[in-house]
Design an enzyme around this catalytic site. Structure first.
Site, PDB file in Angstrom:
ATOM      1  CE  LYS A   1      -3.921  -1.714   2.743  1.00 24.61           C
ATOM      2  NZ  LYS A   1      -4.959  -1.536   1.720  1.00 24.61           N
TER       3      LYS A   1
ATOM      4  NE  ARG B   1     -10.969  -9.546  -2.199  1.00 29.99           N
ATOM      5  CZ  ARG B   1     -11.281  -8.625  -3.105  1.00 29.99           C
ATOM      6  NH1 ARG B   1     -11.597  -8.988  -4.342  1.00 29.99           N
ATOM      7  NH2 ARG B   1     -11.292  -7.339  -2.782  1.00 29.99           N
TER       8      ARG B   1
HETATM    9  N1  BES Z   1      -8.109  -3.690   4.441  1.00 27.11           N
HETATM   10  C1  BES Z   1      -8.251  -3.277   3.106  1.00 27.11           C
HETATM   11  C2  BES Z   1      -9.543  -2.521   2.849  1.00 27.11           C
HETATM   12  C3  BES Z   1      -9.607  -1.126   3.380  1.00 27.11           C
HETATM   13  C4  BES Z   1      -8.956  -0.101   2.728  1.00 27.11           C
HETATM   14  C5  BES Z   1     -10.380  -0.851   4.473  1.00 27.11           C
HETATM   15  C6  BES Z   1      -9.063   1.192   3.221  1.00 27.11           C
HETATM   16  C7  BES Z   1     -10.494   0.429   4.953  1.00 27.11           C
HETATM   17  C8  BES Z   1      -9.836   1.452   4.317  1.00 27.11           C
HETATM   18  C9  BES Z   1      -8.254  -4.497   2.161  1.00 27.11           C
HETATM   19  O1  BES Z   1      -7.473  -5.552   2.568  1.00 27.11           O
HETATM   20  C10 BES Z   1      -7.703  -4.020   0.866  1.00 27.11           C
HETATM   21  O2  BES Z   1      -6.588  -3.632   0.847  1.00 27.11           O
HETATM   22  N2  BES Z   1      -8.511  -4.044  -0.169  1.00 27.11           N
HETATM   23  C11 BES Z   1      -8.113  -3.582  -1.436  1.00 27.11           C
HETATM   24  C12 BES Z   1      -8.670  -4.526  -2.472  1.00 27.11           C
HETATM   25  C13 BES Z   1      -8.161  -4.282  -3.848  1.00 27.11           C
HETATM   26  C14 BES Z   1      -6.701  -4.620  -3.948  1.00 27.11           C
HETATM   27  C15 BES Z   1      -8.978  -5.123  -4.804  1.00 27.11           C
HETATM   28  C16 BES Z   1      -8.671  -2.185  -1.633  1.00 27.11           C
HETATM   29  O3  BES Z   1      -9.797  -1.940  -1.218  1.00 27.11           O
HETATM   30  O4  BES Z   1      -7.956  -1.353  -2.150  1.00 27.11           O
HETATM   31 MG    MG Z   2      -5.465  -5.380   1.899  1.00 28.49          MG
END
Ligand code: BES
Ligand code: MG
Ligand code: ZN
Length: 498
Positions: free
Chosen positions: A273, A347
């Protein structure tokens, strides 16, 4: 910690450091309906006529009684218009009053209910008080002693105090569980790796009949929980699968299966990230912490339901041992998943945990809570959670209950076409479906692991903690909110006994 009690009293008998009186903008003749005496009534009328007290929602003023009677100070608080005043407004106002009482440093205070009392109003007022006074200061070495929280709040009624006290007793247990979920969720990631979360869950073992057990990494490897093992591979802190059982119903009720995502820190892994706000990913364990809170609440209430909580806990880290984009994982239920982004880890671990729960416990319904997608926050903002799934009944029940609890939930569709987006060319599924409908394709992925058991998923990415875009609400102090605990407990209080 504050305790709330209900007491029957007349205004001239009340001895208190602070009496909270709420008044509507359009309210006339409040003196009689609230049983106020002439001294207090005269003071209020003067403040209203002088426009010092406007009665708009949340506005407030405090005045001293100067030794006239047993009440030391009075806080008037505006309730806005009666038409817009629901249980949620009562919760917010009671929370504001409690915070003001804390600011004033009083040891106890009294609240007159804002209108004709019923159980729902008493519930909302006590929730507002008990949730707003929560604060997470375990890591503050100074200033701890300086802030005294009121020890007692008394809701003053003119009849049925025993009936209302019973309502408050339940609220006490439920809000304790919400604040417990908040406490766990707020833990910093260095102090709460999966092993620590597992130890904290083990502390619930034996409490009110809860049984807790932990599956270790080697056990997960040996039974094929490869999704959880893979996501956990990049961290030196090994993954844990936390399992809680509560059998409150002796009538062979098939259990409800609650699954909560507990990524103790989500860096994104190899699909790292960006740095901005990455610290907030300590809250990626909130779904799991809420499940712990729900189990604690229903067990302490002794609800006649059977509930299994399963919490897959991992730390998602980049390292030479991490899982990678391109990997193909054979999941617990045998389906294969092509990893295309290691940041879509939630997921993967939920899918394994759900499939395991289905195989072991044959539940009548599955509900999962997860901070699953940023896309959910884009779709609904930071004040509404998404409900997506295969059971219209569950989605409707939860949405309906959420209108009462103030934990807003809105449903998103799960049409067949969404499944196209997560088909892989080399495996059964891929773990990302592209940007369009990102919250929905994540749910479409999960639906492959439910074995057609009625299921809904709650995406709490926007609501699990106060973040950019969160509306100010007195009863949700900064940090984790414990979202989902109150709604799920209410749901489990109302389910049929079969
Ligand atoms: N934990 C995150 C989701 C999240 C992001 C929650 C920001 C709260 C605030 C999850 O694991 C994630 O990173 N999801 C990705 C999925 C994508 C790579 C398809 C996302 O939402 O960017
Ligand atoms: Mg994630
Ligand atoms: Zn995550």
């Amino acid at each position: 910690m504050v305790g709330v009690i209900v007491q029957e009293a007349k205004i001239d008998q009340m001895q208190t450091a602070l009496l909270v009186i709420g008044i509507f903008e359009n309210e006339r003749d409040f003196s009689k309906s609230k049983g106020l005496n002439s001294t207090i009534t005269a003071a209020i009328i003067e403040l209203i006529e002088n426009k010092e007290f406007k009665r708009s929602f949340g506005s407030n003023i405090i005045f001293h009684m100067m030794g006239k009677g047993l009440i030391k100070k009075i806080m008037l608080i505006g309730l806005g218009t009666r038409e817009k005043f629901t249980d949620e407004e009562a919760r917010i106002i009671a929370g504001k009053a409690a915070l003001k009482a804390k600011e004033l440093g009083v040891e106890e205070f009294c609240i007159l209910p804002f209108m004709d009392v019923d159980e729902a109003l008493i519930e909302a007022i006590s929730e507002g008080v008990l949730l707003s006074l929560y604060s997470f200061n375990r890591y503050k070495t100074r200033g701890k002693e300086a802030t005294t929280t009121p020890a007692q709040a008394t809701i003053v009624v003119n009849s049925d105090s025993a009936k209302f006290q019973a309502v408050v007793d339940k609220v006490n247990l439920i809000t304790q569980a919400v604040n417990y979920a908040r406490d766990l969720s707020n833990l910093p990631p260095n102090e709460c790796p999966p092993s620590q979360l597992a130890s904290l869950a083990l502390a619930l073992d034996g409490e009110y009949g809860i049984k807790t057990r932990i599956l270790e990494r080697y056990e997960m490897e040996s039974i094929g929980l490869n999704g959880i093992v893979s996501v956990g591979k990049g961290s030196n802190n090994p993954p844990k699968l936390i399992i809680l059982e509560y059998y409150g119903n002796a009538d062979h009720q098939k259990p409800y299966l609650l699954v909560g995502k507990a990524v103790t820190f989500d860096t994104g892994g190899i699909s790292l990230k960006p740095g901005d706000k990455m610290d907030e990913m300590k809250f990626d364990k909130c779904g799991g912490c809420s499940v712990l809170g729900i189990l604690k609440a229903i067990a302490s209430l002794g609800l006649p339901v059977n509930v299994i909580g399963i919490i897959p806990s991992v730390e998602n880290m980049p390292s030479s041992t991490s899982f990678r984009p391109g990997d193909i994982i054979r999941m617990y239920n045998g389906k294969t998943v092509e990893i295309l982004n290691t940041d879509a880890e939630g997921r993967i671990i939920l899918a394994d945990a759900m499939a395991y729960g289905v195989a072991m416990y044959n539940p009548q319904a599955i509900i999962d809570l997860a901070t699953l997608t940023g896309a959910c926050v884009i779709a609904l903002g930071a004040n509404v959670a998404a409900v997506i799934g295969t059971s219209k009944y569950l989605a409707e029940r939860l949405s309906k209950i959420s209108e009462k609890t103030g934990e807003r939930i809105w449903d998103l569709p799960l049409h067949d076409e969404y499944h196209e987006q997560i088909k892989s060319t080399v495996a059964d599924l891929k773990n990302i479906g592209g940007r369009p409908g990102g919250a929905i394709t994540a749910a479409a992925f999960l639906s492959n692991f439910t074995n057609d058991i009625p299921w809904v998923h709650l995406d709490i990415a926007g609501t699990a903690w106060t973040q950019d875009g969160t509306f100010e609400r007195s009863y949700n102090p900064k940090g984790a909110t414990g979202f989902g605990v109150r709604t799920m407990v209410k749901f489990l209080m109302e389910v049929p006994n079969k």
